[in-house]
Design a protein around this motif. Structure first.
Motif, PDB file in Angstrom:
ATOM      1  N   LEU A   1       0.819  -1.219   0.000  1.00 49.07           N
ATOM      2  CA  LEU A   1       0.000   0.000   0.000  1.00 49.07           C
ATOM      3  C   LEU A   1       0.848   1.262   0.000  1.00 49.07           C
ATOM      4  O   LEU A   1       1.895   1.355   0.651  1.00 49.07           O
ATOM      5  CB  LEU A   1      -0.928  -0.009   1.210  1.00 49.07           C
ATOM      6  CG  LEU A   1      -2.201  -0.829   0.985  1.00 49.07           C
ATOM      7  CD1 LEU A   1      -2.788  -1.319   2.287  1.00 49.07           C
ATOM      8  CD2 LEU A   1      -3.217   0.000   0.205  1.00 49.07           C
ATOM      9  N   GLU A   2       0.362   2.258  -0.758  1.00 48.50           N
ATOM     10  CA  GLU A   2       1.022   3.550  -0.872  1.00 48.50           C
ATOM     11  C   GLU A   2       0.094   4.656  -0.371  1.00 48.50           C
ATOM     12  O   GLU A   2      -1.130   4.466  -0.326  1.00 48.50           O
ATOM     13  CB  GLU A   2       1.403   3.814  -2.335  1.00 48.50           C
ATOM     14  CG  GLU A   2       2.325   2.779  -2.930  1.00 48.50           C
ATOM     15  CD  GLU A   2       2.604   3.029  -4.400  1.00 48.50           C
ATOM     16  OE1 GLU A   2       2.037   3.980  -4.983  1.00 48.50           O
ATOM     17  OE2 GLU A   2       3.412   2.251  -4.980  1.00 48.50           O
ATOM     18  N   LEU A   3       0.693   5.800  -0.038  1.00 54.58           N
ATOM     19  CA  LEU A   3      -0.111   6.915   0.453  1.00 54.58           C
ATOM     20  C   LEU A   3      -1.222   7.285  -0.531  1.00 54.58           C
ATOM     21  O   LEU A   3      -2.344   7.604  -0.137  1.00 54.58           O
ATOM     22  CB  LEU A   3       0.781   8.137   0.706  1.00 54.58           C
ATOM     23  CG  LEU A   3       1.776   8.036   1.866  1.00 54.58           C
ATOM     24  CD1 LEU A   3       2.643   9.286   1.919  1.00 54.58           C
ATOM     25  CD2 LEU A   3       1.050   7.829   3.191  1.00 54.58           C
ATOM     26  N   GLY A   4      -0.911   7.221  -1.811  1.00 54.61           N
ATOM     27  CA  GLY A   4      -1.868   7.598  -2.841  1.00 54.61           C
ATOM     28  C   GLY A   4      -3.044   6.646  -2.989  1.00 54.61           C
ATOM     29  O   GLY A   4      -3.994   6.939  -3.713  1.00 54.61           O
ATOM     30  N   ASP A   5      -2.978   5.525  -2.307  1.00 58.60           N
ATOM     31  CA  ASP A   5      -4.097   4.576  -2.352  1.00 58.60           C
ATOM     32  C   ASP A   5      -5.220   4.997  -1.407  1.00 58.60           C
ATOM     33  O   ASP A   5      -6.311   4.418  -1.439  1.00 58.60           O
ATOM     34  CB  ASP A   5      -3.627   3.164  -1.975  1.00 58.60           C
ATOM     35  CG  ASP A   5      -2.589   2.624  -2.932  1.00 58.60           C
ATOM     36  OD1 ASP A   5      -1.755   1.800  -2.504  1.00 58.60           O
ATOM     37  OD2 ASP A   5      -2.613   3.019  -4.121  1.00 58.60           O
ATOM     38  N   SER A   6      -4.960   5.979  -0.581  1.00 55.54           N
ATOM     39  CA  SER A   6      -5.991   6.467   0.337  1.00 55.54           C
ATOM     40  C   SER A   6      -7.174   6.994  -0.464  1.00 55.54           C
ATOM     41  O   SER A   6      -7.015   7.880  -1.317  1.00 55.54           O
ATOM     42  CB  SER A   6      -5.437   7.576   1.233  1.00 55.54           C
ATOM     43  OG  SER A   6      -4.434   7.075   2.076  1.00 55.54           O
ATOM     44  N   ALA A   7      -8.341   6.459  -0.184  1.00 56.19           N
ATOM     45  CA  ALA A   7      -9.543   6.795  -0.956  1.00 56.19           C
ATOM     46  C   ALA A   7     -10.710   6.034  -0.341  1.00 56.19           C
ATOM     47  O   ALA A   7     -10.545   5.272   0.610  1.00 56.19           O
ATOM     48  CB  ALA A   7      -9.377   6.404  -2.427  1.00 56.19           C
ATOM     49  N   VAL A   8     -11.886   6.240  -0.930  1.00 55.93           N
ATOM     50  CA  VAL A   8     -13.043   5.417  -0.583  1.00 55.93           C
ATOM     51  C   VAL A   8     -13.276   4.448  -1.736  1.00 55.93           C
ATOM     52  O   VAL A   8     -13.344   4.857  -2.897  1.00 55.93           O
ATOM     53  CB  VAL A   8     -14.304   6.263  -0.340  1.00 55.93           C
ATOM     54  CG1 VAL A   8     -15.474   5.355   0.050  1.00 55.93           C
ATOM     55  CG2 VAL A   8     -14.057   7.297   0.757  1.00 55.93           C
ATOM     56  N   TYR A   9     -13.373   3.194  -1.413  1.00 56.09           N
ATOM     57  CA  TYR A   9     -13.558   2.155  -2.429  1.00 56.09           C
ATOM     58  C   TYR A   9     -14.985   1.623  -2.324  1.00 56.09           C
ATOM     59  O   TYR A   9     -15.446   1.240  -1.245  1.00 56.09           O
ATOM     60  CB  TYR A   9     -12.541   1.023  -2.220  1.00 56.09           C
ATOM     61  CG  TYR A   9     -11.131   1.483  -2.492  1.00 56.09           C
ATOM     62  CD1 TYR A   9     -10.380   2.112  -1.500  1.00 56.09           C
ATOM     63  CD2 TYR A   9     -10.551   1.322  -3.749  1.00 56.09           C
ATOM     64  CE1 TYR A   9      -9.089   2.569  -1.752  1.00 56.09           C
ATOM     65  CE2 TYR A   9      -9.275   1.761  -4.012  1.00 56.09           C
ATOM     66  CZ  TYR A   9      -8.548   2.398  -3.008  1.00 56.09           C
ATOM     67  OH  TYR A   9      -7.275   2.854  -3.262  1.00 56.09           O
ATOM     68  N   PHE A  10     -15.655   1.624  -3.475  1.00 57.62           N
ATOM     69  CA  PHE A  10     -17.043   1.167  -3.530  1.00 57.62           C
ATOM     70  C   PHE A  10     -17.145  -0.110  -4.347  1.00 57.62           C
ATOM     71  O   PHE A  10     -16.630  -0.198  -5.456  1.00 57.62           O
ATOM     72  CB  PHE A  10     -17.944   2.220  -4.169  1.00 57.62           C
ATOM     73  CG  PHE A  10     -18.271   3.377  -3.276  1.00 57.62           C
ATOM     74  CD1 PHE A  10     -17.549   4.551  -3.363  1.00 57.62           C
ATOM     75  CD2 PHE A  10     -19.305   3.287  -2.358  1.00 57.62           C
ATOM     76  CE1 PHE A  10     -17.848   5.626  -2.538  1.00 57.62           C
ATOM     77  CE2 PHE A  10     -19.608   4.354  -1.533  1.00 57.62           C
ATOM     78  CZ  PHE A  10     -18.880   5.527  -1.617  1.00 57.62           C
ATOM     79  N   CYS A  11     -17.846  -1.060  -3.803  1.00 59.92           N
ATOM     80  CA  CYS A  11     -18.228  -2.257  -4.528  1.00 59.92           C
ATOM     81  C   CYS A  11     -19.643  -2.053  -5.053  1.00 59.92           C
ATOM     82  O   CYS A  11     -20.454  -1.356  -4.427  1.00 59.92           O
ATOM     83  CB  CYS A  11     -18.171  -3.446  -3.572  1.00 59.92           C
ATOM     84  SG  CYS A  11     -18.701  -5.013  -4.286  1.00 59.92           S
ATOM     85  N   ALA A  12     -19.946  -2.650  -6.190  1.00 59.72           N
ATOM     86  CA  ALA A  12     -21.281  -2.557  -6.759  1.00 59.72           C
ATOM     87  C   ALA A  12     -21.606  -3.840  -7.500  1.00 59.72           C
ATOM     88  O   ALA A  12     -20.710  -4.611  -7.874  1.00 59.72           O
ATOM     89  CB  ALA A  12     -21.383  -1.369  -7.710  1.00 59.72           C
ATOM     90  N   SER A  13     -22.890  -4.058  -7.706  1.00 59.67           N
ATOM     91  CA  SER A  13     -23.328  -5.157  -8.557  1.00 59.67           C
ATOM     92  C   SER A  13     -24.430  -4.647  -9.467  1.00 59.67           C
ATOM     93  O   SER A  13     -25.081  -3.643  -9.166  1.00 59.67           O
ATOM     94  CB  SER A  13     -23.816  -6.350  -7.735  1.00 59.67           C
ATOM     95  OG  SER A  13     -25.059  -6.066  -7.119  1.00 59.67           O
ATOM     96  N   SER A  14     -24.614  -5.334 -10.581  1.00 56.87           N
ATOM     97  CA  SER A  14     -25.654  -4.893 -11.505  1.00 56.87           C
ATOM     98  C   SER A  14     -26.236  -6.068 -12.279  1.00 56.87           C
ATOM     99  O   SER A  14     -25.594  -7.103 -12.467  1.00 56.87           O
ATOM    100  CB  SER A  14     -25.115  -3.862 -12.500  1.00 56.87           C
ATOM    101  OG  SER A  14     -24.328  -4.474 -13.494  1.00 56.87           O
ATOM    102  N   GLN A  15     -27.460  -5.854 -12.695  1.00 56.12           N
ATOM    103  CA  GLN A  15     -28.129  -6.759 -13.613  1.00 56.12           C
ATOM    104  C   GLN A  15     -29.292  -5.977 -14.194  1.00 56.12           C
ATOM    105  O   GLN A  15     -29.899  -5.170 -13.506  1.00 56.12           O
ATOM    106  CB  GLN A  15     -28.631  -8.020 -12.893  1.00 56.12           C
ATOM    107  CG  GLN A  15     -29.144  -9.080 -13.841  1.00 56.12           C
ATOM    108  CD  GLN A  15     -28.785 -10.489 -13.376  1.00 56.12           C
ATOM    109  OE1 GLN A  15     -27.710 -10.733 -12.854  1.00 56.12           O
ATOM    110  NE2 GLN A  15     -29.709 -11.417 -13.562  1.00 56.12           N
ATOM    111  N   GLY A  16     -29.571  -6.169 -15.450  1.00 58.42           N
ATOM    112  CA  GLY A  16     -30.634  -5.394 -16.071  1.00 58.42           C
ATOM    113  C   GLY A  16     -30.302  -3.937 -16.218  1.00 58.42           C
ATOM    114  O   GLY A  16     -31.181  -3.087 -16.349  1.00 58.42           O
ATOM    115  N   GLY A  17     -29.016  -3.610 -16.169  1.00 54.88           N
ATOM    116  CA  GLY A  17     -28.585  -2.254 -16.467  1.00 54.88           C
ATOM    117  C   GLY A  17     -28.637  -1.268 -15.331  1.00 54.88           C
ATOM    118  O   GLY A  17     -28.489  -0.062 -15.557  1.00 54.88           O
ATOM    119  N   VAL A  18     -28.834  -1.694 -14.100  1.00 54.66           N
ATOM    120  CA  VAL A  18     -28.843  -0.775 -12.953  1.00 54.66           C
ATOM    121  C   VAL A  18     -27.835  -1.273 -11.928  1.00 54.66           C
ATOM    122  O   VAL A  18     -27.779  -2.471 -11.643  1.00 54.66           O
ATOM    123  CB  VAL A  18     -30.240  -0.695 -12.302  1.00 54.66           C
ATOM    124  CG1 VAL A  18     -30.212   0.278 -11.129  1.00 54.66           C
ATOM    125  CG2 VAL A  18     -31.274  -0.262 -13.326  1.00 54.66           C
TER     126      VAL A  18
END
Lengths: 110, 112
Positions: free
Chosen positions: A81-98
Motif C-alpha cells: 500500500l502507498e499513500l496515494g491509495d488512500s480513498a473510498v472504495y465502492f463495490c457494486a453489482s448490476s443486472q438489467g442495467g442498474v
C-alpha cells in the motif's frame, strides 16, 4: 438485509502493508465492480467482473487484484500500500442495467 | 467512450426553492442514464434512471429528470428543496453495458 455489503467500513494501515476489502451481494446479480472515489469525490471504475470474465481498467496498478470466489463475492486485495491509495472504495453489482452500491470502505494509508 | 459532464460543481439553494442540477452526456447511441445521491460519509443511492422509455423520469424524494436527446441533457430537478437534500449528486451513464461512467458530481447546499 443489505443488498451489497462491504467490510470493513474503515481501514487504517501503514505504507507497505497488504490489505483486503471484502464485498458480498445477495441480489443474485451476474456482474460486480470496484470503484475508487478520490478526495475530490470523483468515482472511477477499477474492475468489472462478469461470469468469470475480468475487465481491468488499465490505469489501475497491478498491486490491486480482484478475487471472486463465487458469483456473490468480489474481494479487492491490495499489495504494498502507498499513500496515494488512500480513498473510498465502492463495490457494486448490476443486472438489467442498474447498479447497486455498497456503503464504501474508507482506506487511509499512513 | 461514454462521458458525462456536470456543469456545476456546487449549487446552493434556499429551503423551499426549486433545485436544478445540470448534466450533459456524450454517447454514440441513446444510453441509459442515472442520477445517484451520496450523503456525507454515506454510500451511493439510486435516485432515478432513464432506460429509453418515458423521457420524463420520476425518482425518489420528489426528484425527477428529463431526457432530451436533442440537447444530450439529463437535468435533475425538484420543485422544493429540503434541508435533507444537501448531498453530492452524480449523473451516470451506462458504458456499453460494461460498466458505469460517473460525472464529477455536484454538491448541493440547502440554506435555511
Amino acid at each position: 438485509d443489505t443488498a451489497v455489503s462491504q467490510t470493513p467500513k474503515y481501514l487504517v494501515t501503514q505504507m507497505g502493508n497488504d490489505k483486503s476489502i471484502k464485498c458480498e451481494q445477495n441480489l443474485g446479480h451476474d456482474t460486480m465492480y470496484w470503484y475508487k472515489q478520490d478526495s475530490k469525490k470523483f468515482l472511477k471504475i477499477m474492475f468489472s467482473y462478469n461470469n468469470k470474465e475480468l475487465i481491468i481498467n488499465e490505469t489501475v496498478p497491478n498491486r490491486f487484484s480482484p478475487k471472486s470466489p463465487d458469483k456473490a463475492h468480489l474481494n479487492l486485495h491490495i499489495n504494498s500500500l502507498e499513500l496515494g491509495d488512500s480513498a473510498v472504495y465502492f463495490c457494486a453489482s448490476s443486472q438489467g442495467g442498474v447498479a447497486f452500491f455498497g456503503q464504501g470502505t474508507r482506506l487511509t494509508v499512513v | 467512450a461514454q462521458s458525462v459532464t456536470q456543469l456545476d460543481s456546487h449549487v446552493s439553494v434556499s429551503e423551499g426553492t426549486p433545485v436544478l442540477l445540470r448534466c450533459n452526456y456524450s454517447s454514440s447511441y441513446s444510453p441509459s442514464l442515472f442520477w445517484y445521491v451520496q450523503h456525507p460519509n454515506k454510500g451511493l443511492q439510486l435516485l432515478l434512471k432513464y432506460t429509453s422509455a418515458a423521457t420524463l423520469v420520476k425518482g425518489i424524494n420528489g426528484f425527477e429528470a428529463e431526457f432530451k436527446k436533442s440537447e444530450t441533457s439529463f437535468h435533475l430537478t425538484k420543485p422544493s428543496a429540503h434541508m435533507s437534500d444537501a448531498a453530492e449528486y452524480f449523473c451516470v451513464v451506462d458504458n456499453y453495458g460494461q460498466n458505469f461512467v460517473f460525472g464529477p458530481g455536484t454538491r448541493l447546499s440547502v440554506l435555511p
